[in-house]
Design a protein around this motif. Structure first.
Motif, PDB file in Angstrom:
ATOM      1  N   THR A  52       0.880  -1.185  -0.042  1.00 18.13           N
ATOM      2  CA  THR A  52       0.139  -0.010  -0.016  1.00 18.13           C
ATOM      3  C   THR A  52       0.818   1.158  -0.030  1.00 18.13           C
ATOM      4  N   THR A  78       1.032   3.823  -4.830  1.00 19.50           N
ATOM      5  CA  THR A  78      -0.441   3.660  -5.397  1.00 19.50           C
ATOM      6  C   THR A  78      -0.130   3.471  -7.180  1.00 19.50           C
ATOM      7  N   GLY A  93      -6.760   1.146  -1.804  1.00 16.16           N
ATOM      8  CA  GLY A  93      -7.232   2.393  -2.072  1.00 16.16           C
ATOM      9  C   GLY A  93      -8.416   2.938  -2.067  1.00 16.16           C
TER      10      GLY A  93
END
Ligand SMILES: Nc1ncnc2c1ncn2[C@@H]1O[C@H](COP(=O)(O)OP(=O)(O)O)[C@@H](O)[C@H]1O
Ligand SMILES: [Mg+2]
Length: 293
Positions: free
Chosen positions: A50, A53, A67
Motif C-alpha cells: 500500500t 499507489t 485505495g
C-alpha cells in the motif's frame, strides 16, 4: 488469505514504466518473484504493501480493494521486509524490536512474548543485547524478518532478503521463510535462481515490468525438456567453436577436457547427452525463448 493483482501498471514521473499491466493471483506458501535488477520487483512489492499507489489497475487482499479507505485494515495483515532496511544502529536488538512493536500498536507483554519466540526461532536469543550496528548482514536480515513478523501477518512480503549474504546465512534465511510460510502467504523476491529452487513450488518470472512466466517450478522445468544438452570436448578451442554455433550457458574444465552446456531446440550436431534439467537451465531457456519473440 488471497492476493489478487489485476492489470496493475506503475509509471513513475520520469515516464519509467516499472510495472506494466501485470495480473497475478498469489497462492499460499512461499511464492517466488524472480527477476534481474530493474525488473520491477521492488515496485510491485511496494504496491502490495500500500506504500505506492499504482497508476492503473486494481489490487485486492482478501477481497478488500486497495485505495478504497481500508488500507489500514490491509496493512494490518501485511509484514514487509524491505530491500534496504537500516534499523536504529544505536539500539540493541531487543530494544529495537520492542520499539517497532510499540509503533505497530502491539500490547507490550504480547510483543515481548513474540520477540522472545522469534529471537529463538531465528537463532538470535544470545545476540539480543547487541547493538544493531554490531550485527553481521545476515543477523540484520534476521532481525528485519522478526520486525516483519511481529504483527503476525497473513501476508509476508520479503524483498531480496538473501542479497549479500554468505552461503550459510542465505540457506538459513531461506529455511526461515519456509518455516514462517506455514499458514501464510509469503512473497519472496530474488534475482538468484537457486533461492527459488530451494524454497518455492510456484513463481513469477519478471522482466522489464512484465511477467514472462507465472506457474509452477515443475512446469517451467518441463518447458526446457529436450532443449538442454551437454557435450564433452577436448579443449577450449573446440568449446569456442560450439559457443559460436550454439547458445551455450556454461563451460567447465574436467579431467578429460571440457564440458559445455548448450541450449538448442534440436540436437546439436555433435556427440552430446541430455542432463537433468536445473531451474537455472529452465530460466535461461525461458529468457532465450522470449528474446526470440
Ligand atoms: N521512484 C522511482 N522513480 C523513478 N524510477 C524508478 C523509481 N523506483 C524504481 N524505478 C525504476 O523502475 C524500474 C524497476 O525498479 P525496481 O522495482 O526497483 O526493480 P527491481 O526491484 O526488480 O530491481 C527500474 O528501471 C528503476 O530504475
Ligand atoms: Mg529491488
Amino acid at each position: 488469505m488471497s492476493v489478487n493483482i489485476k492489470n496493475v501498471t506503475v509509471t513513475f514521473k520520469n515516464q519509467v514504466r516499472a510495472v506494466d499491466h501485470v495480473n497475478l493471483e498469489i497462492p499460499h506458501g512461499v511464492y517466488g518473484l524472480l527477476g534481474e535488477n530493474g525488473a520491477g520487483k521492488t515496485t510491485l512489492m511496494r504496491v502490495l504493501t500500500t506504500v505506492l499507489t499504482p497508476s492503473d489497475g486494481e489490487v485486492y487482499l482478501d477481497g478488500i480493494r486497495y485505495g478504497t479507505g481500508k488500507d489500514e485494515v490491509i496493512r494490518q495483515k501485511i509484514g514487509y521486509l524491505p530491500q534496504e532496511l537500516n534499523l536504529y544502529p544505536g539500539l540493541s536488538v531487543q530494544d529495537c524490536l520492542e520499539y517497532l512493536g510499540e509503533l505497530s500498536g502491539i500490547p507490550k507483554e504480547e510483543c515481548k512474548k513474540r520477540i522472545r519466540y522469534y529471537l529463538e526461532k531465528t537463532g538470535l536469543t544470545n545476540h539480543r543485547k547487541k547493538k544493531m550496528r554490531q550485527l553481521s548482514g545476515g543477523m540484520k536480515r534476521r532481525v528485519g524478518l522478526i520486525q516483519a513478523l511481529l504483527n503476525e501477518p497473513e501476508f509476508l512480503i520479503v524483498d531480496e532478503p538473501t542479497t549479500g549474504l554468505d552461503p550459510e546465512e542465505r540457506v538459513r534465511i531461506r529455511n526461515l521463510l519456509v518455516d514462517f510460510s506455514e499458514g501464510r502467504t509469503v512473497l519472496f523476491s530474488t534475482h538468484v535462481v537457486e533461492d527459488i529452487a530451494a524454497t518455492c513450488s510456484k513463481l513469477a518470472v519478471m522482466r522489464k515490468g512484465s511477467f514472462l512466466y507465472t506457474g509452477t517450478v515443475q512446469a517451467l522445468l518441463s518447458r526446457a525438456k529436450g532443449k538442454i544438452w551437454t557435450a564433452n570436448v577436448a579443449d577450449d578451442t573446440e568449446a569456442k567453436r560450439l559457443e559460436k554455433q550454439y547458445r551455450t550457458t556454461s563451460k567447465q574444465y574436467t579431467e578429460e577436457g571440457m564440458t559445455v552446456k548448450i541450449i538448442s531446440d534440436v540436437k546439436p550436431d555433435i556427440d552430446c547427452t541430455q542432463p537433468k534439467i536445473t531451474l537455472e537451465d529452465a530460466y535461461l531457456y525461458l529468457m532465450m525463448e522470449k528474446k526470440k519473440q
